[in-house]
Write a protein that holds these residues in place. Structure first.
Motif, PDB file in Angstrom:
ATOM      1  N   LEU A  30       2.351 -10.372   7.517  1.00  0.00           N
ATOM      2  CA  LEU A  30       1.782 -10.893   6.234  1.00  0.00           C
ATOM      3  C   LEU A  30       1.267 -12.146   6.637  1.00  0.00           C
ATOM      4  O   LEU A  30       0.305 -12.628   6.044  1.00  0.00           O
ATOM      5  CB  LEU A  30       3.022 -11.096   5.353  1.00  0.00           C
ATOM      6  CG  LEU A  30       3.720  -9.725   4.696  1.00  0.00           C
ATOM      7  CD1 LEU A  30       4.665  -9.973   3.703  1.00  0.00           C
ATOM      8  CD2 LEU A  30       2.415  -8.720   4.156  1.00  0.00           C
TER       9      LEU A  30
ATOM     10  N   LYS B 293      -2.129 -11.588   7.712  1.00  0.00           N
ATOM     11  CA  LYS B 293      -3.170 -11.309   6.418  1.00  0.00           C
ATOM     12  C   LYS B 293      -3.442 -12.691   5.832  1.00  0.00           C
ATOM     13  O   LYS B 293      -4.693 -12.644   5.460  1.00  0.00           O
ATOM     14  CB  LYS B 293      -2.437 -10.408   5.339  1.00  0.00           C
ATOM     15  CG  LYS B 293      -3.252 -10.270   4.282  1.00  0.00           C
ATOM     16  CD  LYS B 293      -2.500  -9.595   3.318  1.00  0.00           C
ATOM     17  CE  LYS B 293      -3.199  -9.146   1.844  1.00  0.00           C
ATOM     18  NZ  LYS B 293      -2.404  -8.303   1.023  1.00  0.00           N
TER      19      LYS B 293
ATOM     20  N   ASP C  91      -5.505  -4.792   2.659  1.00  0.00           N
ATOM     21  CA  ASP C  91      -4.123  -3.869   2.617  1.00  0.00           C
ATOM     22  C   ASP C  91      -4.171  -2.645   3.238  1.00  0.00           C
ATOM     23  O   ASP C  91      -3.333  -2.199   3.831  1.00  0.00           O
ATOM     24  CB  ASP C  91      -3.738  -3.823   1.045  1.00  0.00           C
ATOM     25  CG  ASP C  91      -3.402  -5.192   0.349  1.00  0.00           C
ATOM     26  OD1 ASP C  91      -3.115  -6.113   1.156  1.00  0.00           O
ATOM     27  OD2 ASP C  91      -3.262  -5.008  -0.876  1.00  0.00           O
TER      28      ASP C  91
ATOM     29  N   MET D 144       0.809  -1.414  -0.049  1.00  0.00           N
ATOM     30  CA  MET D 144      -0.200  -0.022  -0.035  1.00  0.00           C
ATOM     31  C   MET D 144       0.662   1.386   0.158  1.00  0.00           C
ATOM     32  O   MET D 144       0.853   2.079  -0.722  1.00  0.00           O
ATOM     33  CB  MET D 144      -0.677   0.033   1.254  1.00  0.00           C
ATOM     34  CG  MET D 144      -1.765   1.228   1.626  1.00  0.00           C
ATOM     35  SD  MET D 144      -3.125   1.426   0.025  1.00  0.00           S
ATOM     36  CE  MET D 144      -4.058   0.002  -0.004  1.00  0.00           C
TER      37      MET D 144
ATOM     38  N   ASP E 229      -8.399 -13.092   2.319  1.00  0.00           N
ATOM     39  CA  ASP E 229      -8.831 -11.875   1.367  1.00  0.00           C
ATOM     40  C   ASP E 229     -10.123 -12.166   0.913  1.00  0.00           C
ATOM     41  O   ASP E 229     -10.514 -13.431   0.507  1.00  0.00           O
ATOM     42  CB  ASP E 229      -8.107 -11.717   0.376  1.00  0.00           C
ATOM     43  CG  ASP E 229      -6.430 -10.909   0.843  1.00  0.00           C
ATOM     44  OD1 ASP E 229      -6.512 -10.579   2.110  1.00  0.00           O
ATOM     45  OD2 ASP E 229      -5.734 -11.098   0.289  1.00  0.00           O
TER      46      ASP E 229
END
Length: 336
Positions: A279, A282, A297, A1, A287
């Protein structure tokens, strides 16, 4: 980002407009490609990268915008060759070679003639506005690029009859002074660790550390410079450089094993990287295929940087409190 970031502070007491009204102002300044004879164009595009969607996205109360620029430059060699050919032709026809103002006008005509054939160069600058925290973060590695983005956003607010009183976030201690101290003491501030890269420059005659605050570009060619890359900085040699009058103008740092970045003398954060522990979180959360990971993000970048920036400011002695103002305080965009 965000691979680079320059941080601005919004003055206390600021009341943000509605997203709908800001969307309208941004739409009136939407990006339009350069016309045949235009060397440059700038405007807003959709942060998600999808046409006909919002120009300002709100994710968890964080506003994300995107400014796009197009520049077209005619190669100098092509201009010189075309100008020389035209000057020679006029000299042959009139017996006189154009000079001064007439020569300048001919050159400008040639540039306009060649522009339609020039290649375009596009750039995108992300902006993160946190109304609650009063922060404005621009994803740029240079002051000129950041100022252009902030200037465009200020113009959008003016279109609404509102103001965006944003100025560069300033700390009590100059980054160069603090980084030099950390290296000399071989100890980073709480929550941070020193990595394996730095740049040290000799202060000029009679020049204090504070004089290096800002761009870090002053008389760089006149001062001895030492750079370390992929090298431990916890060594006597580095300490000796600092004690001999060199100051740190760049230093690689990691925050809580979560975010690494390169801090420079102007407090620009470069080469920002989210580390594995971030990460992995995430990947575990998963997602949503429908949004191409945009929301995730944004949440990660704003969450991590939103916690890191205040700790960095504290490590630099705290913030110099901004004044409550009613007019924009950001620097004017650099010319050109």
């Amino acid at each position: 980002m965000f691979k680079s970031a320059i941080v601005y502070r919004i003055a206390p007491g600021w009341e943000p407009p509605s997203l709908a009204s800001l969307e309208g102002a941004l739409d009136r300044a939407r990006f339009v490609p350069c016309g045949p004879t235009e060397p440059r164009s700038a405007g807003w595009i959709e942060p998600r990268g999808r046409e006909h969607e919002a120009l300002v996205e709100s994710v968890g109360g964080h506003w994300i915008l995107c400014l796009r620029t197009e520049t077209r430059a005619v190669p100098g060699a092509a201009v010189r060759d075309a100008l020389e050919a035209r000057l020679q032709k006029i000299e042959q026809e009139t017996g006189s070679r154009p000079r001064g103002k007439l020569r300048k006008e001919l050159k400008e005509e040639i540039v306009v003639d060649l522009l339609p054939r020039a290649f375009s160069k596009f750039a995108t600058t992300r902006i993160w506005l946190d109304p609650k925290a009063g922060l404005l973060v621009v994803g740029a590695g240079s002051a000129a690029k950041a100022d252009e983005a902030v200037g465009a956003l200020i113009e959008a607010f003016r279109d609404l009859g509102a103001v965006l009183p944003a100025g560069l976030l300033k700390t009590q201690m100059a980054p160069s002074t603090a980084m030099s101290l950390w290296l000399a003491e071989r100890e980073a501030p709480p929550g941070f660790s020193i990595d394996q890269e730095c740049e040290l420059k000799q202060a000029g005659a009679g020049e204090s550390d504070a004089a290096l605050e800002g761009t870090g570009q002053a008389r760089a060619g006149d001062r001895a410079t030492v750079r370390y890359a992929r090298h431990s900085l916890d060594i006597d040699e580095v300490v000796a450089h600092v004690r001999q009058g060199k100051v740190a103008t760049k230093l690689a740092i990691t925050w809580r094993d979560r975010v690494s970045f390169l801090l420079d003398a102007s407090m620009t954060l470069k080469r920002i990287e989210m580390l594995d522990v971030v990460l992995e979180g995430k990947a575990e959360s998963g997602d949503d295929p429908a949004d191409d990971g945009f929301d995730a993000d944004v949440a990660i970048a704003t969450g991590e940087l939103g916690r890191m920036i205040p700790e960095l400011v504290e490590a630099l002695g705290g913030e110099i409190a901004p004044e409550s103002v009613s007019e924009p305080a950001a620097r004017a965009p650099a010319p050109g």
